[in-house]
Motif scaffolding. Structure first.
Motif, PDB file in Angstrom:
ATOM      1  N   LYS A  23      64.035  33.207  -8.840  1.00  0.00           N
ATOM      2  CA  LYS A  23      64.487  31.913  -8.329  1.00  0.00           C
ATOM      3  C   LYS A  23      63.734  30.799  -9.050  1.00  0.00           C
ATOM      4  CE  LYS A  23      66.021  33.062  -3.641  1.00  0.00           C
ATOM      5  NZ  LYS A  23      65.778  32.846  -2.180  1.00  0.00           N
ATOM      6  N   GLY A  24      64.428  29.695  -9.275  1.00  0.00           N
ATOM      7  CA  GLY A  24      63.767  28.567  -9.911  1.00  0.00           C
ATOM      8  C   GLY A  24      64.328  28.274 -11.283  1.00  0.00           C
ATOM      9  N   THR A  25      63.596  27.506 -12.040  1.00  0.00           N
ATOM     10  CA  THR A  25      64.093  27.039 -13.330  1.00  0.00           C
ATOM     11  C   THR A  25      63.479  27.742 -14.532  1.00  0.00           C
ATOM     12  OG1 THR A  25      62.417  25.273 -13.338  1.00  0.00           O
ATOM     13  CG2 THR A  25      64.588  24.741 -12.405  1.00  0.00           C
ATOM     14  N   PRO A  49      52.784  33.733 -22.838  1.00  0.00           N
ATOM     15  CA  PRO A  49      54.092  34.253 -22.429  1.00  0.00           C
ATOM     16  C   PRO A  49      55.259  33.530 -23.093  1.00  0.00           C
ATOM     17  CG  PRO A  49      53.242  32.794 -20.738  1.00  0.00           C
ATOM     18  CD  PRO A  49      52.153  32.926 -21.785  1.00  0.00           C
ATOM     19  N   LEU A  50      56.366  34.229 -23.155  1.00  0.00           N
ATOM     20  CA  LEU A  50      57.634  33.634 -23.541  1.00  0.00           C
ATOM     21  C   LEU A  50      58.239  33.013 -22.291  1.00  0.00           C
ATOM     22  CD1 LEU A  50      60.272  33.300 -25.248  1.00  0.00           C
ATOM     23  CD2 LEU A  50      60.835  35.649 -24.532  1.00  0.00           C
ATOM     24  N   ILE A  51      58.593  31.739 -22.355  1.00  0.00           N
ATOM     25  CA  ILE A  51      59.176  31.045 -21.208  1.00  0.00           C
ATOM     26  C   ILE A  51      60.695  31.010 -21.360  1.00  0.00           C
ATOM     27  CG2 ILE A  51      59.250  28.922 -19.860  1.00  0.00           C
ATOM     28  CD1 ILE A  51      56.554  30.362 -19.785  1.00  0.00           C
ATOM     29  N   ILE A  52      61.389  31.583 -20.401  1.00  0.00           N
ATOM     30  CA  ILE A  52      62.849  31.520 -20.354  1.00  0.00           C
ATOM     31  C   ILE A  52      63.236  30.515 -19.286  1.00  0.00           C
ATOM     32  CG2 ILE A  52      64.946  32.790 -19.766  1.00  0.00           C
ATOM     33  CD1 ILE A  52      63.712  35.265 -20.982  1.00  0.00           C
ATOM     34  N   LYS A  53      63.988  29.497 -19.679  1.00  0.00           N
ATOM     35  CA  LYS A  53      64.367  28.425 -18.758  1.00  0.00           C
ATOM     36  C   LYS A  53      65.804  28.608 -18.289  1.00  0.00           C
ATOM     37  CE  LYS A  53      61.152  24.947 -20.565  1.00  0.00           C
ATOM     38  NZ  LYS A  53      60.378  24.878 -19.304  1.00  0.00           N
ATOM     39  N   ALA A  54      66.050  28.210 -17.048  1.00  0.00           N
ATOM     40  CA  ALA A  54      67.379  28.298 -16.455  1.00  0.00           C
ATOM     41  C   ALA A  54      67.734  26.953 -15.826  1.00  0.00           C
ATOM     42  CB  ALA A  54      67.421  29.400 -15.402  1.00  0.00           C
ATOM     43  N   THR A  55      69.014  26.723 -15.631  1.00  0.00           N
ATOM     44  CA  THR A  55      69.487  25.481 -15.020  1.00  0.00           C
ATOM     45  C   THR A  55      69.636  25.681 -13.519  1.00  0.00           C
ATOM     46  OG1 THR A  55      70.684  24.912 -17.036  1.00  0.00           O
ATOM     47  CG2 THR A  55      71.312  23.751 -15.025  1.00  0.00           C
ATOM     48  N   ASN A  91      67.748  25.474  -9.415  1.00  0.00           N
ATOM     49  CA  ASN A  91      66.674  26.171  -8.704  1.00  0.00           C
ATOM     50  C   ASN A  91      67.137  27.433  -7.989  1.00  0.00           C
ATOM     51  OD1 ASN A  91      64.322  24.523  -9.152  1.00  0.00           O
ATOM     52  ND2 ASN A  91      65.384  22.923  -8.003  1.00  0.00           N
ATOM     53  N   GLY A  92      68.385  27.821  -8.210  1.00  0.00           N
ATOM     54  CA  GLY A  92      68.918  28.980  -7.509  1.00  0.00           C
ATOM     55  C   GLY A  92      68.453  30.300  -8.080  1.00  0.00           C
ATOM     56  N   LEU A  93      69.212  31.347  -7.758  1.00  0.00           N
ATOM     57  CA  LEU A  93      68.887  32.702  -8.185  1.00  0.00           C
ATOM     58  C   LEU A  93      69.476  32.951  -9.569  1.00  0.00           C
ATOM     59  CD1 LEU A  93      67.492  35.223  -6.932  1.00  0.00           C
ATOM     60  CD2 LEU A  93      69.770  36.007  -6.279  1.00  0.00           C
ATOM     61  N   HIS A  94      68.680  33.504 -10.462  1.00  0.00           N
ATOM     62  CA  HIS A  94      69.120  33.776 -11.834  1.00  0.00           C
ATOM     63  C   HIS A  94      68.853  35.232 -12.192  1.00  0.00           C
ATOM     64  CE1 HIS A  94      69.688  29.484 -12.526  1.00  0.00           C
ATOM     65  NE2 HIS A  94      68.499  29.294 -11.967  1.00  0.00           N
ATOM     66  N   ARG A  95      69.697  35.753 -13.072  1.00  0.00           N
ATOM     67  CA  ARG A  95      69.554  37.125 -13.543  1.00  0.00           C
ATOM     68  C   ARG A  95      69.352  37.141 -15.045  1.00  0.00           C
ATOM     69  NH1 ARG A  95      71.778  41.394 -10.160  1.00  0.00           N
ATOM     70  NH2 ARG A  95      72.139  40.546  -8.074  1.00  0.00           N
ATOM     71  N   VAL A  96      68.391  37.934 -15.487  1.00  0.00           N
ATOM     72  CA  VAL A  96      68.061  38.037 -16.912  1.00  0.00           C
ATOM     73  C   VAL A  96      68.089  39.506 -17.318  1.00  0.00           C
ATOM     74  CG1 VAL A  96      66.290  37.675 -18.676  1.00  0.00           C
ATOM     75  CG2 VAL A  96      66.626  35.963 -16.878  1.00  0.00           C
ATOM     76  N   TRP A  97      68.712  39.768 -18.477  1.00  0.00           N
ATOM     77  CA  TRP A  97      68.640  41.085 -19.098  1.00  0.00           C
ATOM     78  C   TRP A  97      68.035  40.915 -20.482  1.00  0.00           C
ATOM     79  CZ3 TRP A  97      69.452  45.683 -16.780  1.00  0.00           C
ATOM     80  CH2 TRP A  97      70.097  45.671 -15.534  1.00  0.00           C
ATOM     81  N   ILE A  98      66.998  41.665 -20.762  1.00  0.00           N
ATOM     82  CA  ILE A  98      66.282  41.571 -22.035  1.00  0.00           C
ATOM     83  C   ILE A  98      66.548  42.827 -22.863  1.00  0.00           C
ATOM     84  CG2 ILE A  98      63.982  41.619 -23.088  1.00  0.00           C
ATOM     85  CD1 ILE A  98      63.090  39.637 -21.020  1.00  0.00           C
ATOM     86  N   TYR A  99      66.881  42.634 -24.135  1.00  0.00           N
ATOM     87  CA  TYR A  99      67.239  43.709 -25.054  1.00  0.00           C
ATOM     88  C   TYR A  99      66.338  43.687 -26.286  1.00  0.00           C
ATOM     89  CZ  TYR A  99      71.642  43.600 -22.416  1.00  0.00           C
ATOM     90  OH  TYR A  99      72.581  43.607 -21.421  1.00  0.00           O
ATOM     91  N   LYS A 100      66.065  44.850 -26.841  1.00  0.00           N
ATOM     92  CA  LYS A 100      65.384  44.923 -28.129  1.00  0.00           C
ATOM     93  C   LYS A 100      66.429  44.732 -29.223  1.00  0.00           C
ATOM     94  CE  LYS A 100      61.964  47.634 -30.681  1.00  0.00           C
ATOM     95  NZ  LYS A 100      62.584  48.110 -31.932  1.00  0.00           N
ATOM     96  N   ALA A 101      66.216  43.766 -30.087  1.00  0.00           N
ATOM     97  CA  ALA A 101      67.197  43.443 -31.123  1.00  0.00           C
ATOM     98  C   ALA A 101      67.116  44.364 -32.320  1.00  0.00           C
ATOM     99  CB  ALA A 101      67.010  41.998 -31.576  1.00  0.00           C
ATOM    100  N   THR A 102      65.981  45.033 -32.487  1.00  0.00           N
ATOM    101  CA  THR A 102      65.714  45.797 -33.704  1.00  0.00           C
ATOM    102  C   THR A 102      65.601  47.285 -33.415  1.00  0.00           C
ATOM    103  OG1 THR A 102      63.340  45.507 -33.418  1.00  0.00           O
ATOM    104  CG2 THR A 102      64.481  43.835 -34.714  1.00  0.00           C
TER     105      THR A 102
END
Length: 366
Positions: A62-64, A104-110, A112-123
Protein backbone atom coordinates in the motif's frame (compact mmCIF):
# COMPACT_ATOMS: atom_id res chain seq x y z
CA UNK A 1 -9.49 21.31 37.57
CA UNK A 2 -7.21 18.46 38.42
CA UNK A 3 -9.66 15.99 36.84
CA UNK A 4 -9.94 18.19 33.75
CA UNK A 5 -6.17 18.39 33.45
CA UNK A 6 -5.85 14.63 33.84
CA UNK A 7 -8.49 14.00 31.20
CA UNK A 8 -6.83 16.45 28.83
CA UNK A 9 -3.48 14.74 29.39
CA UNK A 10 -4.97 11.30 28.70
CA UNK A 11 -6.59 12.59 25.51
CA UNK A 12 -3.26 14.07 24.46
CA UNK A 13 -1.49 10.74 24.98
CA UNK A 14 -4.29 8.85 23.19
CA UNK A 15 -4.14 11.15 20.17
CA UNK A 16 -0.37 10.80 20.10
CA UNK A 17 -0.64 7.04 20.10
CA UNK A 18 -3.20 7.23 17.30
CA UNK A 19 -0.80 9.34 15.25
CA UNK A 20 2.01 6.86 15.86
CA UNK A 21 -0.28 4.02 14.82
CA UNK A 22 -1.16 5.84 11.60
CA UNK A 23 2.53 6.47 10.94
CA UNK A 24 3.23 2.77 11.28
CA UNK A 25 6.84 1.89 10.43
CA UNK A 26 7.40 0.37 7.01
CA UNK A 27 6.81 -3.39 6.88
CA UNK A 28 9.50 -5.72 5.61
CA UNK A 29 9.23 -8.81 3.44
CA UNK A 30 12.34 -10.96 3.70
CA UNK A 31 13.74 -13.24 1.00
CA UNK A 32 12.46 -16.43 2.61
CA UNK A 33 8.91 -15.02 2.49
CA UNK A 34 8.95 -14.62 -1.30
CA UNK A 35 7.34 -17.26 -3.53
CA UNK A 36 9.32 -17.36 -6.79
CA UNK A 37 8.92 -19.36 -9.98
CA UNK A 38 11.87 -20.41 -12.10
CA UNK A 39 15.26 -21.70 -11.07
CA UNK A 40 16.01 -19.89 -7.83
CA UNK A 41 17.62 -20.60 -4.49
CA UNK A 42 17.96 -19.24 -0.96
CA UNK A 43 21.70 -18.81 -0.48
CA UNK A 44 23.82 -19.17 2.66
CA UNK A 45 23.09 -15.54 3.59
CA UNK A 46 19.34 -16.28 3.47
CA UNK A 47 18.89 -14.13 0.36
CA UNK A 48 16.85 -15.12 -2.69
CA UNK A 49 18.75 -15.61 -5.94
CA UNK A 50 16.88 -15.37 -9.23
CA UNK A 51 19.09 -17.47 -11.49
CA UNK A 52 17.44 -18.18 -14.83
CA UNK A 53 15.85 -16.04 -17.51
CA UNK A 54 12.46 -14.62 -16.46
CA UNK A 55 12.56 -16.21 -12.99
CA UNK A 56 10.12 -14.10 -11.02
CA UNK A 57 8.20 -13.35 -7.84
CA UNK A 58 5.42 -10.99 -6.78
CA UNK A 59 4.26 -8.89 -3.85
CA UNK A 60 1.62 -6.28 -2.99
CA UNK A 61 1.91 -3.14 -0.94
CA UNK A 62 0.00 0.00 0.00
CA UNK A 63 1.17 3.52 -0.69
CA UNK A 64 3.17 5.25 -3.36
CA UNK A 65 6.47 3.39 -3.24
CA UNK A 66 8.38 0.31 -2.15
CA UNK A 67 12.09 -0.31 -1.61
CA UNK A 68 13.62 -3.40 -3.22
CA UNK A 69 16.97 -4.46 -1.79
CA UNK A 70 18.67 -6.14 -4.73
CA UNK A 71 22.31 -6.69 -5.59
CA UNK A 72 24.66 -8.85 -7.64
CA UNK A 73 27.69 -10.75 -6.41
CA UNK A 74 30.54 -9.08 -8.28
CA UNK A 75 31.59 -5.46 -7.95
CA UNK A 76 32.21 -3.72 -11.25
CA UNK A 77 29.60 -5.80 -13.09
CA UNK A 78 25.92 -5.22 -13.79
CA UNK A 79 22.71 -7.10 -14.44
CA UNK A 80 19.05 -6.34 -15.19
CA UNK A 81 15.61 -6.88 -13.74
CA UNK A 82 12.22 -6.06 -15.25
CA UNK A 83 8.94 -5.47 -13.51
CA UNK A 84 5.17 -5.23 -13.85
CA UNK A 85 3.16 -2.76 -11.77
CA UNK A 86 -0.57 -3.35 -11.38
CA UNK A 87 -0.59 -5.70 -14.36
CA UNK A 88 1.28 -3.36 -16.71
CA UNK A 89 4.85 -3.99 -17.86
CA UNK A 90 7.13 -1.09 -16.91
CA UNK A 91 10.79 -1.37 -17.92
CA UNK A 92 14.23 -2.91 -17.49
CA UNK A 93 16.35 -1.61 -14.63
CA UNK A 94 20.12 -1.91 -14.50
CA UNK A 95 21.51 -3.26 -11.22
CA UNK A 96 25.11 -2.29 -10.52
CA UNK A 97 27.50 -4.66 -8.79
CA UNK A 98 28.16 -2.77 -5.59
CA UNK A 99 28.44 -5.94 -3.55
CA UNK A 100 25.66 -5.10 -1.09
CA UNK A 101 21.95 -4.42 -0.85
CA UNK A 102 22.28 -1.25 1.24
CA UNK A 103 21.02 1.05 -1.49
CA UNK A 104 17.51 -0.07 -2.42
CA UNK A 105 15.76 0.23 -5.74
CA UNK A 106 12.69 2.44 -5.27
CA UNK A 107 9.61 1.49 -7.28
CA UNK A 108 7.01 4.26 -7.33
CA UNK A 109 3.27 3.87 -7.86
CA UNK A 110 0.42 6.31 -8.43
CA UNK A 111 -2.04 6.67 -5.58
CA UNK A 112 -2.02 5.47 -1.98
CA UNK A 113 -4.04 2.34 -2.66
CA UNK A 114 -3.04 -1.29 -3.01
CA UNK A 115 -0.48 -2.10 -5.71
CA UNK A 116 0.88 -5.34 -7.12
CA UNK A 117 4.43 -5.82 -8.40
CA UNK A 118 5.98 -8.74 -10.26
CA UNK A 119 9.76 -8.73 -10.62
CA UNK A 120 11.52 -10.73 -13.36
CA UNK A 121 15.15 -11.49 -14.17
CA UNK A 122 15.82 -10.00 -17.60
CA UNK A 123 18.99 -11.97 -18.29
CA UNK A 124 20.07 -15.59 -18.45
CA UNK A 125 21.77 -17.79 -15.85
CA UNK A 126 25.28 -17.29 -17.24
CA UNK A 127 25.01 -13.55 -16.49
CA UNK A 128 24.86 -14.29 -12.76
CA UNK A 129 22.06 -14.16 -10.21
CA UNK A 130 19.99 -11.23 -9.01
CA UNK A 131 20.16 -11.36 -5.21
CA UNK A 132 17.25 -10.09 -3.10
CA UNK A 133 17.55 -9.65 0.67
CA UNK A 134 14.28 -7.86 1.47
CA UNK A 135 11.53 -5.54 0.24
CA UNK A 136 10.15 -2.72 2.37
CA UNK A 137 6.79 -0.98 2.03
CA UNK A 138 3.57 -0.37 3.95
CA UNK A 139 1.36 -3.43 4.38
CA UNK A 140 3.55 -5.57 2.14
CA UNK A 141 2.66 -9.20 1.46
CA UNK A 142 4.12 -11.87 -0.80
CA UNK A 143 2.02 -13.03 -3.75
CA UNK A 144 1.70 -16.73 -4.47
CA UNK A 145 2.06 -18.01 -8.00
CA UNK A 146 -1.44 -18.58 -9.38
CA UNK A 147 -2.31 -22.24 -9.95
CA UNK A 148 -2.27 -22.37 -13.74
CA UNK A 149 -0.85 -24.82 -16.28
CA UNK A 150 2.93 -24.47 -16.53
CA UNK A 151 5.09 -24.54 -19.66
CA UNK A 152 8.85 -25.04 -19.43
CA UNK A 153 10.70 -23.60 -22.42
CA UNK A 154 14.07 -25.26 -23.08
CA UNK A 155 16.25 -23.59 -25.68
CA UNK A 156 19.07 -21.28 -26.63
CA UNK A 157 19.61 -17.52 -26.93
CA UNK A 158 16.33 -17.07 -28.79
CA UNK A 159 14.41 -18.68 -25.91
CA UNK A 160 16.38 -16.45 -23.47
CA UNK A 161 15.26 -13.29 -25.29
CA UNK A 162 18.94 -12.51 -25.82
CA UNK A 163 20.01 -9.78 -28.27
CA UNK A 164 16.36 -8.75 -28.64
CA UNK A 165 16.26 -5.30 -27.06
CA UNK A 166 18.26 -2.36 -28.36
CA UNK A 167 15.85 0.25 -27.02
CA UNK A 168 18.39 1.67 -24.55
CA UNK A 169 21.77 0.40 -25.72
CA UNK A 170 22.29 0.14 -29.50
CA UNK A 171 23.32 -3.16 -31.06
CA UNK A 172 27.07 -3.47 -31.39
CA UNK A 173 27.71 -1.52 -28.19
CA UNK A 174 27.76 -2.47 -24.51
CA UNK A 175 27.84 -6.05 -23.24
CA UNK A 176 25.98 -9.06 -24.62
CA UNK A 177 23.46 -9.13 -21.77
CA UNK A 178 22.63 -5.42 -22.20
CA UNK A 179 20.25 -6.50 -24.96
CA UNK A 180 18.50 -9.32 -23.11
CA UNK A 181 14.75 -9.08 -22.55
CA UNK A 182 13.46 -12.36 -21.17
CA UNK A 183 10.03 -10.93 -20.31
CA UNK A 184 9.35 -10.19 -23.98
CA UNK A 185 10.74 -13.49 -25.33
CA UNK A 186 8.32 -15.74 -27.21
CA UNK A 187 7.82 -18.16 -24.29
CA UNK A 188 6.67 -15.66 -21.65
CA UNK A 189 4.75 -13.75 -24.33
CA UNK A 190 2.68 -16.73 -25.53
CA UNK A 191 2.21 -17.86 -21.92
CA UNK A 192 0.65 -14.53 -20.97
CA UNK A 193 -1.66 -14.77 -24.00
CA UNK A 194 -2.80 -18.24 -22.93
CA UNK A 195 -2.92 -17.45 -19.20
CA UNK A 196 -0.34 -20.04 -18.22
CA UNK A 197 2.72 -19.98 -16.00
CA UNK A 198 6.17 -20.32 -17.52
CA UNK A 199 9.80 -21.08 -16.74
CA UNK A 200 12.77 -20.74 -19.08
CA UNK A 201 15.59 -23.30 -19.15
CA UNK A 202 17.82 -21.86 -21.84
CA UNK A 203 21.45 -20.98 -22.54
CA UNK A 204 22.81 -18.73 -25.27
CA UNK A 205 24.95 -20.50 -27.83
CA UNK A 206 24.12 -24.04 -26.69
CA UNK A 207 22.70 -26.80 -28.85
CA UNK A 208 21.75 -30.41 -28.32
CA UNK A 209 25.26 -31.79 -28.94
CA UNK A 210 27.52 -28.75 -29.40
CA UNK A 211 27.58 -24.95 -29.19
CA UNK A 212 27.45 -22.39 -31.98
CA UNK A 213 31.25 -22.41 -32.47
CA UNK A 214 32.64 -25.31 -30.40
CA UNK A 215 32.08 -29.02 -29.90
CA UNK A 216 31.07 -28.63 -26.26
CA UNK A 217 29.27 -27.95 -23.93
CA UNK A 218 25.61 -28.54 -24.74
CA UNK A 219 22.21 -28.33 -23.06
CA UNK A 220 22.14 -32.02 -21.95
CA UNK A 221 25.43 -31.49 -20.08
CA UNK A 222 24.09 -28.63 -17.97
CA UNK A 223 20.31 -29.11 -17.80
CA UNK A 224 20.39 -30.82 -14.40
CA UNK A 225 22.59 -28.10 -12.89
CA UNK A 226 20.68 -25.26 -11.22
CA UNK A 227 22.71 -22.50 -12.89
CA UNK A 228 23.42 -24.33 -16.19
CA UNK A 229 27.15 -24.10 -15.54
CA UNK A 230 29.39 -26.99 -16.56
CA UNK A 231 30.67 -29.05 -13.59
CA UNK A 232 28.37 -27.25 -11.14
CA UNK A 233 27.72 -29.18 -7.94
CA UNK A 234 24.38 -27.43 -7.32
CA UNK A 235 21.77 -29.78 -8.77
CA UNK A 236 18.25 -28.62 -9.53
CA UNK A 237 15.34 -30.22 -7.67
CA UNK A 238 12.94 -31.19 -10.45
CA UNK A 239 10.14 -31.70 -7.94
CA UNK A 240 9.99 -27.92 -7.41
CA UNK A 241 7.35 -27.56 -10.12
CA UNK A 242 5.58 -29.81 -12.62
CA UNK A 243 5.12 -28.54 -16.19
CA UNK A 244 2.06 -29.47 -18.22
CA UNK A 245 4.14 -28.95 -21.37
CA UNK A 246 7.90 -29.01 -21.97
CA UNK A 247 8.83 -27.10 -25.12
CA UNK A 248 12.27 -27.86 -26.59
CA UNK A 249 13.68 -25.56 -29.26
CA UNK A 250 17.23 -26.64 -30.12
CA UNK A 251 19.17 -27.04 -33.33
CA UNK A 252 20.08 -23.50 -34.38
CA UNK A 253 23.50 -23.66 -32.73
CA UNK A 254 24.20 -27.27 -33.74
CA UNK A 255 23.71 -26.22 -37.37
CA UNK A 256 25.55 -22.91 -37.02
CA UNK A 257 28.44 -22.11 -39.36
CA UNK A 258 30.34 -20.91 -36.28
CA UNK A 259 32.80 -18.04 -36.20
CA UNK A 260 35.46 -19.47 -38.48
CA UNK A 261 36.79 -21.92 -35.91
CA UNK A 262 37.21 -25.30 -37.65
CA UNK A 263 34.34 -27.67 -36.89
CA UNK A 264 32.84 -30.76 -38.45
CA UNK A 265 29.75 -30.61 -40.64
CA UNK A 266 26.39 -31.00 -38.93
CA UNK A 267 25.93 -34.65 -37.96
CA UNK A 268 22.27 -35.59 -38.33
CA UNK A 269 22.71 -39.03 -36.76
CA UNK A 270 24.46 -37.61 -33.71
CA UNK A 271 21.90 -34.81 -33.45
CA UNK A 272 18.95 -37.22 -33.49
CA UNK A 273 20.50 -39.75 -31.11
CA UNK A 274 21.55 -37.09 -28.59
CA UNK A 275 18.16 -35.39 -28.84
CA UNK A 276 16.31 -38.67 -28.22
CA UNK A 277 18.43 -39.29 -25.12
CA UNK A 278 17.73 -35.77 -23.88
CA UNK A 279 13.98 -36.13 -24.34
CA UNK A 280 14.18 -39.34 -22.33
CA UNK A 281 16.02 -37.41 -19.58
CA UNK A 282 13.31 -34.75 -19.56
CA UNK A 283 10.58 -37.39 -19.42
CA UNK A 284 12.34 -38.98 -16.44
CA UNK A 285 12.06 -35.64 -14.63
CA UNK A 286 8.50 -34.85 -15.76
CA UNK A 287 6.79 -38.18 -16.60
CA UNK A 288 3.36 -36.63 -17.22
CA UNK A 289 4.45 -33.64 -19.28
CA UNK A 290 3.54 -33.21 -22.93
CA UNK A 291 6.75 -32.89 -24.97
CA UNK A 292 6.74 -30.33 -27.79
CA UNK A 293 9.60 -30.02 -30.27
CA UNK A 294 10.02 -26.63 -31.94
CA UNK A 295 12.10 -25.89 -35.01
CA UNK A 296 14.06 -22.68 -35.52
CA UNK A 297 12.78 -19.51 -37.21
CA UNK A 298 16.40 -18.81 -38.17
CA UNK A 299 16.63 -21.86 -40.44
CA UNK A 300 15.84 -21.47 -44.15
CA UNK A 301 15.85 -23.61 -47.28
CA UNK A 302 17.87 -26.84 -46.99
CA UNK A 303 18.85 -26.29 -43.35
CA UNK A 304 15.19 -25.83 -42.43
CA UNK A 305 14.23 -29.05 -44.21
CA UNK A 306 17.03 -31.01 -42.53
CA UNK A 307 16.04 -29.78 -39.05
CA UNK A 308 12.37 -30.59 -39.64
CA UNK A 309 13.23 -34.12 -40.81
CA UNK A 310 15.39 -34.60 -37.71
CA UNK A 311 12.61 -33.47 -35.38
CA UNK A 312 10.11 -35.74 -37.13
CA UNK A 313 12.50 -38.66 -36.68
CA UNK A 314 12.98 -37.81 -32.99
CA UNK A 315 9.21 -37.70 -32.50
CA UNK A 316 8.81 -41.15 -34.10
CA UNK A 317 11.49 -42.67 -31.88
CA UNK A 318 10.09 -41.19 -28.66
CA UNK A 319 6.51 -42.17 -29.53
CA UNK A 320 7.69 -45.72 -30.19
CA UNK A 321 9.63 -45.84 -26.91
CA UNK A 322 6.68 -44.51 -24.88
CA UNK A 323 3.57 -45.90 -26.58
CA UNK A 324 1.23 -45.16 -23.66
CA UNK A 325 2.37 -41.54 -23.20
CA UNK A 326 1.04 -38.51 -25.02
CA UNK A 327 2.46 -38.35 -28.51
CA UNK A 328 5.27 -35.83 -28.99
CA UNK A 329 4.03 -32.66 -30.68
CA UNK A 330 6.06 -30.79 -33.29
CA UNK A 331 5.86 -27.20 -34.49
CA UNK A 332 7.76 -25.77 -37.44
CA UNK A 333 8.26 -21.99 -37.46
CA UNK A 334 7.98 -19.97 -40.61
CA UNK A 335 11.41 -18.61 -41.66
CA UNK A 336 12.14 -15.17 -40.21
CA UNK A 337 14.42 -12.29 -41.15
CA UNK A 338 15.41 -11.15 -37.63
CA UNK A 339 15.68 -7.51 -36.60
CA UNK A 340 17.47 -7.84 -33.26
CA UNK A 341 21.18 -7.74 -32.51
CA UNK A 342 23.70 -10.13 -34.11
CA UNK A 343 21.12 -11.99 -36.17
CA UNK A 344 18.63 -12.59 -33.35
CA UNK A 345 14.88 -11.88 -33.23
CA UNK A 346 13.95 -8.47 -31.84
CA UNK A 347 11.28 -7.83 -29.20
CA UNK A 348 8.81 -7.23 -32.03
CA UNK A 349 9.93 -10.43 -33.76
CA UNK A 350 9.30 -12.39 -30.56
CA UNK A 351 5.69 -11.20 -30.60
CA UNK A 352 5.39 -12.60 -34.13
CA UNK A 353 6.78 -15.94 -32.94
CA UNK A 354 4.41 -15.94 -29.96
CA UNK A 355 1.44 -15.30 -32.25
CA UNK A 356 2.52 -18.25 -34.43
CA UNK A 357 2.77 -20.49 -31.38
CA UNK A 358 -0.47 -19.43 -29.70
CA UNK A 359 -2.87 -21.85 -31.48
CA UNK A 360 -0.33 -24.68 -31.21
CA UNK A 361 0.02 -24.44 -27.43
CA UNK A 362 -3.69 -23.69 -27.02
CA UNK A 363 -4.41 -27.01 -28.67
CA UNK A 364 -1.99 -28.87 -26.40
CA UNK A 365 -3.52 -27.28 -23.31
CA UNK A 366 -7.02 -28.57 -24.08
Amino acid sequence: MKNSTAIAFILFIFCGLQSIAKAKPTDTLFAADLKPLGRTMINDKHNLELITSAAHFGFRFKGTECAVYVSIANAGEHNYLQYELDGVYQKKIRIEGKGSAKEPLIIKATGNGLHRVWIYKATEAHTGALIFSKIAAHDIKSLAITKLPLIEFIGNSITCGAAADDSEIPCGTGDYHDHHNAYMAYGPSVSRKLNTNFVLASVSGFGIYRTWNRDTPSIPLVYENTNFQVNSTQKWNFKTYTPRIVSIALGTNDMSKGDGTPRAAFDTAKFVATFVDFVKLVKSKYPKAQIALLSSPMMKDTSREILQRCLTNIKKQIDAAYPTDKSVATFFFEPMDPHGCSGHPSVADHQVLAKELEPFFAGLLK
